[in-house]
Design an enzyme around this catalytic site. Structure first.
Site, PDB file in Angstrom:
ATOM      1  N   ILE A  11       0.635  -1.585   0.228  1.00 30.43           N
ATOM      2  CA  ILE A  11      -0.429  -0.255  -0.119  1.00 30.43           C
ATOM      3  C   ILE A  11       0.847   0.772   0.056  1.00 30.43           C
ATOM      4  O   ILE A  11       0.458   2.066  -1.171  1.00 30.43           O
ATOM      5  CB  ILE A  11      -0.764  -0.035   0.986  1.00 30.43           C
ATOM      6  CG1 ILE A  11      -2.032  -1.221   0.953  1.00 30.43           C
ATOM      7  CG2 ILE A  11      -1.726   1.514   1.243  1.00 30.43           C
ATOM      8  CD1 ILE A  11      -2.326  -1.324   2.245  1.00 30.43           C
ATOM      9  N   PHE A  14       2.261   2.189  -3.240  1.00 29.16           N
ATOM     10  CA  PHE A  14       1.943   2.514  -4.483  1.00 29.16           C
ATOM     11  C   PHE A  14       1.273   4.222  -4.237  1.00 29.16           C
ATOM     12  O   PHE A  14       0.614   4.557  -4.767  1.00 29.16           O
ATOM     13  CB  PHE A  14       0.882   1.584  -4.803  1.00 29.16           C
ATOM     14  CG  PHE A  14       1.687   0.762  -5.879  1.00 29.16           C
ATOM     15  CD1 PHE A  14       2.192   0.526  -6.642  1.00 29.16           C
ATOM     16  CD2 PHE A  14       1.545  -0.781  -5.289  1.00 29.16           C
ATOM     17  CE1 PHE A  14       2.688   0.089  -7.687  1.00 29.16           C
ATOM     18  CE2 PHE A  14       2.118  -1.776  -6.454  1.00 29.16           C
ATOM     19  CZ  PHE A  14       2.429  -1.764  -7.223  1.00 29.16           C
ATOM     20  N   GLU A  15       0.661   4.466  -2.416  1.00 28.30           N
ATOM     21  CA  GLU A  15      -0.123   5.673  -2.240  1.00 28.30           C
ATOM     22  C   GLU A  15       1.183   6.557  -2.088  1.00 28.30           C
ATOM     23  O   GLU A  15       0.678   7.338  -2.422  1.00 28.30           O
ATOM     24  CB  GLU A  15      -0.780   4.681  -1.384  1.00 28.30           C
ATOM     25  CG  GLU A  15      -1.939   4.364  -1.257  1.00 28.30           C
ATOM     26  CD  GLU A  15      -2.919   4.856  -1.799  1.00 28.30           C
ATOM     27  OE1 GLU A  15      -3.173   6.208  -1.685  1.00 28.30           O
ATOM     28  OE2 GLU A  15      -3.940   3.748  -2.781  1.00 28.30           O
ATOM     29  N   GLY A  16       2.134   6.114  -1.303  1.00 32.18           N
ATOM     30  CA  GLY A  16       3.427   6.951  -1.125  1.00 32.18           C
ATOM     31  C   GLY A  16       3.518   7.523   0.516  1.00 32.18           C
ATOM     32  O   GLY A  16       1.764   7.021   0.623  1.00 32.18           O
ATOM     33  N   ARG A 148      -0.414  -1.579  -9.915  1.00 37.35           N
ATOM     34  CA  ARG A 148      -1.273  -1.313  -8.434  1.00 37.35           C
ATOM     35  C   ARG A 148      -1.631  -3.331  -8.470  1.00 37.35           C
ATOM     36  O   ARG A 148      -1.413  -4.166  -7.843  1.00 37.35           O
ATOM     37  CB  ARG A 148      -1.738  -0.432  -8.068  1.00 37.35           C
ATOM     38  CG  ARG A 148      -2.004  -0.325  -6.980  1.00 37.35           C
ATOM     39  CD  ARG A 148      -2.785   0.482  -6.084  1.00 37.35           C
ATOM     40  NE  ARG A 148      -2.788  -0.369  -4.701  1.00 37.35           N
ATOM     41  CZ  ARG A 148      -3.106   0.648  -3.747  1.00 37.35           C
ATOM     42  NH1 ARG A 148      -2.780   1.699  -3.947  1.00 37.35           N
ATOM     43  NH2 ARG A 148      -4.033   0.511  -2.701  1.00 37.35           N
TER      44      ARG A 148
END
Length: 158
Positions: A11, A14-16, A148
């Protein structure tokens, strides 16, 4: 079940992770791994959100501990949602991939999805193929979403 460290890393990758507040694409004040700072903004129009100012006490860099605490709080909601929506046994990789999917798209997307229907019928193999259908934003296929979904699919198949 709870999200594993591997799921959390997926998570965050991909979210940063951002330690200073920023406006997300929906113009909501956000920090950390996409944690909303002011949930009341969800009820506002876009023009009202744009006028909403960052409170002085939040105009700072957040610590890693604060960001991790916000992330854990947010993840708990998605863990509970996956537990509620999926009625068949899951292994850790399957659970983690569904928490990541829901964190990105929302629990409503999981609830309405063919992915969920196939899993709940015990058709795990066919369900795995559903991840790659969720790669569009604004009508366009986005490379980041493709990557993702591929990572979530691989985790689901572990």
């Amino acid at each position: 079940m709870i999200l594993s460290e591997d799921g959390a890393r997926l998570i965050k990758r991909f979210e940063g992770v951002k330690y200073t507040p920023y406006r997300c694409p929906a113009k909501l004040w956000t920090v950390g791994v996409g944690s909303l700072m002011y949930p009341e903004q969800l009820q506002m129009s876009l023009s009202e959100r744009m006028k909403y100012c960052l409170k002085p006490e939040h105009f700072r860099q957040f610590t890693e501990e604060e960001v991790d605490e916000l992330f854990t709080r947010d993840v708990r909601r998605f863990e509970r949602g996956v537990d509620r929506l999926i009625t068949v046994p899951l292994n850790q990789g399957q659970f983690d991939s569904l928490v990541s999917f829901s964190f990105n798209l929302g629990l409503g997307a999981l609830q309405r999805s063919t992915l969920r229907q196939k899993i709940n019928r015990g058709n795990y193999e066919s369900a795995s193929g559903e991840f790659t259908k969720w790669v569009r934003a604004g009508g366009k296929v986005l490379r980041g979403l493709v990557l993702r979904r591929q990572a979530e699919q691989a985790m689901f198949n572990m």
